[in-house]
Write a protein that holds these residues in place. Structure first.
Motif, short mmCIF file in Angstrom:
data_model
loop_
_atom_site.label_atom_id
_atom_site.label_comp_id
_atom_site.label_asym_id
_atom_site.label_seq_id
_atom_site.Cartn_x
_atom_site.Cartn_y
_atom_site.Cartn_z
N SER A 56 0.86 -1.17 0.00
CA SER A 56 0.00 0.00 0.00
C SER A 56 0.90 1.23 0.00
O SER A 56 2.08 1.14 0.36
CB SER A 56 -0.87 -0.02 1.26
N ASP A 57 0.35 2.37 -0.39
CA ASP A 57 1.15 3.59 -0.33
C ASP A 57 1.16 4.17 1.08
O ASP A 57 1.96 5.04 1.40
CB ASP A 57 0.59 4.64 -1.31
N GLU A 58 0.22 3.70 1.89
CA GLU A 58 0.10 4.26 3.25
C GLU A 58 0.28 3.15 4.27
O GLU A 58 0.45 2.00 3.92
CB GLU A 58 -1.30 4.85 3.41
N LEU A 59 0.17 3.55 5.55
CA LEU A 59 0.12 2.55 6.62
C LEU A 59 -1.33 2.49 7.08
O LEU A 59 -1.87 3.50 7.55
CB LEU A 59 0.97 3.00 7.81
N SER A 60 -1.97 1.33 6.94
CA SER A 60 -3.36 1.23 7.39
C SER A 60 -3.61 -0.16 7.94
O SER A 60 -2.84 -1.10 7.70
CB SER A 60 -4.31 1.53 6.23
N VAL A 61 -4.71 -0.28 8.70
CA VAL A 61 -5.00 -1.55 9.35
C VAL A 61 -6.50 -1.80 9.33
O VAL A 61 -7.30 -0.86 9.40
CB VAL A 61 -4.43 -1.56 10.80
N SER A 62 -6.89 -3.06 9.20
CA SER A 62 -8.28 -3.45 9.38
C SER A 62 -8.27 -4.69 10.27
O SER A 62 -7.24 -5.35 10.41
CB SER A 62 -8.94 -3.74 8.03
N VAL A 63 -9.42 -4.97 10.90
CA VAL A 63 -9.44 -6.03 11.92
C VAL A 63 -10.71 -6.87 11.76
O VAL A 63 -11.79 -6.33 11.52
CB VAL A 63 -9.42 -5.43 13.35
N SER A 64 -10.57 -8.20 11.92
CA SER A 64 -11.75 -9.07 11.98
C SER A 64 -11.53 -10.08 13.09
O SER A 64 -10.45 -10.14 13.68
CB SER A 64 -11.94 -9.78 10.63
#
Ligand code: C5P
Length: 323
Positions: A56-64
């Motif tokens: 990704s171009d950014e730092l991101s997070v998702s959670v399940s």
């Protein structure tokens, strides 16, 4: 991300890292840096956090997964901080998206957030091809939190210092556990704070790992291990969450070889005679209504490892060319 002719190759790295139970947790008096010297014996158990890293171009997070709604998505997320720390350390300018799939209780005293961070270090290292030596990864892990090095290492280890200095410990056989999970977590810092109040004025010796416990592990003797389980933070956790006496008592009545609060709690861990007995203890805790959720697991298990490093999909929608 690389480009080869018409085919856009997008990699995905999937890592899993285990939760832990502290078989023994001996705590000294708070030092000038605000931390307590520990002598603890960690066992990694088969509740796994999974982290999937994609470019990704950014730092991101998702959670399940379990209690996902309780995990922050900003830079207080330890997995994101792990990615950021590794990028700074290696000079990599890439970003990453991290997807966390949770199976370890959140704020439960089983190092779920630390396992996410350990897994994120391993996943980003593989995704970015930075090949950071293991010793360095362990040092980065310790910067992120006292409990982060252990899920990298896994198996059984003695932790000293803040709990971050690890020495592998010999352990024979398998140990089966039932865990009583409470919806509402406990903050590690507040449990240590109550611990300080409880020991105020008393002299504390330098903590040492228990000999009887190490002997039980070497012998593969679950009964002796059950007798040797110990947690200096248990009293403090019970002050903050008095209802934890209930799962402790129910597990004991169901014949657990030993019961204790895991780490700073509030998860209660019960050592069983067998996989079947762990299910019996879990059923007893469920029937008595003394936990928001019950889990069973076995330990020890290995530390954070890549479970697939797939080149996920080519741009023309062709099949995976991965392992
Ligand atoms: O190292 P980590 O950030 O996970 O620790 C969280 C908090 O737990 C610390 O701020 C400190 O209050 C407490 N702690 C401690 N002694 C340790 C480990 C943690 O007092 N050895």
């Amino acid at each position: 991300m690389t480009t080869s002719g018409q085919v856009r190759v997008e990699r995905e790295v999937r890592v899993r890292a285990p939760g832990k139970v502290n078989l023994s947790l001996r705590v000294g008096a708070r030092e000038a840096d605000g931390y307590h010297p520990l002598a603890t014996v960690f066992q990694a158990v088969s509740l796994y956090e999974e982290v999937i890293a994609t470019p990704s171009d950014e730092l991101s997070v998702s959670v399940s997964g379990q209690q996902a709604d309780r995990v922050p998505l900003d830079l207080t997320n330890l997995a994101l901080r792990a990615a950021q720390l590794l990028a700074v350390h290696t000079g990599v300018e890439a970003g990453v998206h991290l997807h966390l799939h949770k199976a370890v209780p959140v704020a439960g005293g089983m190092a779920g957030g630390s396992a996410d961070a350990a897994a994120a270090l391993v996943a980003c290292d593989a995704l970015w091809g930075t090949a950071v030596p293991r010793e360095e990864l362990l040092e980065l892990a310790a910067e992120l939190g006292s409990d982060v090095p252990f899920p990298l290492a896994g198996h059984t280890a003695i932790g000293t210092g803040r709990g971050h200095l690890l020495m592998p410990a010999m352990s024979r056989g398998e140990y089966h556990w039932a865990f009583a999970v409470r919806e509402e977590g406990l903050s590690t810092a507040s449990v240590f704070g109550v611990f300080d109040e409880l020991i105020a004025g008393a002299t504390r010796l330098e903590p040492e790992a228990d000999r009887a416990l190490m002997q039980a592990l070497r012998a593969g003797d679950a009964h002796a291990l059950g007798r040797a389980l110990h947690n200096d933070l248990q009293h403090a956790a019970l002050e903050l969450a008095p209802a934890l006496v209930e799962p402790l008592a129910v597990a004991e009545d169901a014949g657990a070889l030993g019961v204790l609060v895991s780490g700073s709690g509030p998860t209660v861990a019960a050592l069983a005679r067998s996989r079947q007995h762990a299910l019996v203890i879990a059923a007893a805790m469920t029937a008595a209504g003394v936990a928001d959720q019950v889990l069973t697991a076995v330990g020890p298990v290995p530390g954070a490892r890549v479970i697939n490093s797939a080149r996920a999909r080519s741009a023309d929608g062709g099949p995976d060319d991965s392992d």
